[in-house]
Design an enzyme around this catalytic site. Structure first.
Site, mmCIF file in Angstrom:
data_model
loop_
_atom_site.group_PDB
_atom_site.id
_atom_site.type_symbol
_atom_site.label_atom_id
_atom_site.label_comp_id
_atom_site.label_asym_id
_atom_site.label_seq_id
_atom_site.Cartn_x
_atom_site.Cartn_y
_atom_site.Cartn_z
ATOM 1 N N GLU A 15 -26.096 -37.866 -37.467
ATOM 2 C CA GLU A 15 -26.685 -37.246 -38.662
ATOM 3 C C GLU A 15 -25.612 -36.536 -39.483
ATOM 4 O O GLU A 15 -24.458 -36.436 -39.094
ATOM 5 C CB GLU A 15 -27.764 -36.229 -38.279
ATOM 6 N N ARG A 96 -35.211 -25.924 -34.682
ATOM 7 C CA ARG A 96 -33.765 -26.100 -34.851
ATOM 8 C C ARG A 96 -33.477 -26.412 -36.311
ATOM 9 O O ARG A 96 -34.364 -26.839 -37.053
ATOM 10 C CB ARG A 96 -33.215 -27.204 -33.956
ATOM 11 N N ASN A 98 -31.919 -28.674 -39.246
ATOM 12 C CA ASN A 98 -31.908 -30.141 -39.248
ATOM 13 C C ASN A 98 -31.034 -30.787 -40.302
ATOM 14 O O ASN A 98 -30.333 -31.734 -40.002
ATOM 15 C CB ASN A 98 -33.337 -30.667 -39.398
ATOM 16 N N GLU A 117 -41.272 -31.848 -32.544
ATOM 17 C CA GLU A 117 -41.789 -32.728 -33.597
ATOM 18 C C GLU A 117 -43.321 -32.779 -33.620
ATOM 19 O O GLU A 117 -43.924 -33.825 -33.856
ATOM 20 C CB GLU A 117 -41.194 -34.137 -33.475
ATOM 21 N N ASN A 144 -36.345 -32.614 -44.230
ATOM 22 C CA ASN A 144 -35.160 -33.466 -44.335
ATOM 23 C C ASN A 144 -34.647 -33.468 -45.755
ATOM 24 O O ASN A 144 -35.206 -32.819 -46.629
ATOM 25 C CB ASN A 144 -35.454 -34.882 -43.838
ATOM 26 N N ASP A 193 -35.544 -40.068 -44.002
ATOM 27 C CA ASP A 193 -34.665 -39.155 -43.264
ATOM 28 C C ASP A 193 -33.752 -38.439 -44.261
ATOM 29 O O ASP A 193 -34.214 -37.977 -45.290
ATOM 30 C CB ASP A 193 -33.903 -39.947 -42.196
#
Length: 286
Positions: A15, A96, A98, A117, A144, A193
């Protein structure tokens, strides 16, 4: 626009790619790993973060700022040390950090998510000159993006599990206006994403489980799709000396043994020619 694997890292959850200092930076969230790659020499540097690390961005003071499960940290590439800057969610240990992006004013826009999630506990924050505040957008399970326009006046915010991307006005003082619907990803096409804006003002999103990335024009019309040989494409960054190379992170997370066997390149970093330049990454003011 045929992607080729350029780094065989086999990330569990690759990521956060970003081009800074003529290098490609990215992370493997689940392996707690931060990477820096120099395409000119082929060098790949690796550091171990203290917990799950979602992103890294360059700061004006010469170091980097990272989003780690335990909070925002400064990272010094010379020493390899991470130093806690601020924890925006001390009462949400199940969350967390992201994904994030820096706007032209040097503000970092960063999102959180429920690590399991399931719970709508993910929020979008603004870090400005060391002060971190909640943006006020509705909470979702997985935030995101975000992505920022060249003039800094528009922010795109992604609700991954809701498969919806919102376009939000950014006022002069950094507060946000009313979100407007931008795009909803149809069933069967994966989940939106990480995202980024190119030099023509178009929006790119990785598709987790969607085998590629998409490019939308400013009105939300789909104008290009880049197909990958792996299912989980998480985010792209524009890099190279002219910002005309697209680098994409991918993930092995969630793939079965049979799927991993069929996708031997899953988790690698890919590169392709997007046919358009990207925008330079702004330095954070914190």
């Amino acid at each position: 626009m045929t992607p080729e694997s350029v780094l065989s890292v086999g990330a569990t959850l690759g990521e956060g790619p970003v081009w800074a200092g003529d290098r490609l930076w990215f992370v493997d969230i689940k392996a707690h790993r931060l990477y820096r790659h120099d395409p000119a020499t082929g060098a790949l540097d690796t550091w171990q973060a203290p917990d799950q690390i979602g992103w890294v961005l360059p700061a004006a003071r010469g170091d980097m700022i990272t989003g780690i499960k335990t909070g925002l940290h400064r990272f010094n590439p010379e020493t390899g040390q991470f130093a806690l800057l601020h924890n925006p969610e001390p009462t949400r240990p199940h969350n967390r950090l992201n994904d994030a992006a820096t706007d032209p004013a040097g503000r970092i826009w960063l999102g959180s998510m429920d690590d399991a999630e399931t719970e709508a506990s993910g929020a979008l924050y603004r870090l400005d000159k060391g002060h971190c505040t909640d943006s006020g957008l509705p909470k979702v399970v997985i935030t995101n993006g975000p992505a920022i326009s060249a003039d800094g006046r528009t922010l795109w915010h992604t609700d991954t599990l809701g498969k919806t991307i919102w376009r939000v006005p950014v006022r002069e003082d950094g507060t946000l206006g009313t979100p407007e619907h931008f795009v909803t990803i149809e069933d069967g096409a994966g989940w939106p994403d990480g995202s980024v804006i190119d030099a023509e003002g178009c929006f790119w999103t990785g598709l987790f489980g969607g085998w590629g990335v998409r490019r939308y024009d400013p009105s939300g019309k789909l104008i290009a799709t880049v197909r990958f040989p792996v299912a989980n494409v998480t985010k792209i960054a524009f890099g190279g000396p002219d910002l005309r190379t697209a680098y994409a992170t991918t993930a092995r997370k969630g793939l079965s043994a049979a799927e991993l066997e069929a996708q031997p390149l899953a988790g690698n970093v890919f590169a392709f020619d997007p046919g358009v330049a990207g925008l330079p990454v702004h330095l954070a003011n914190s």
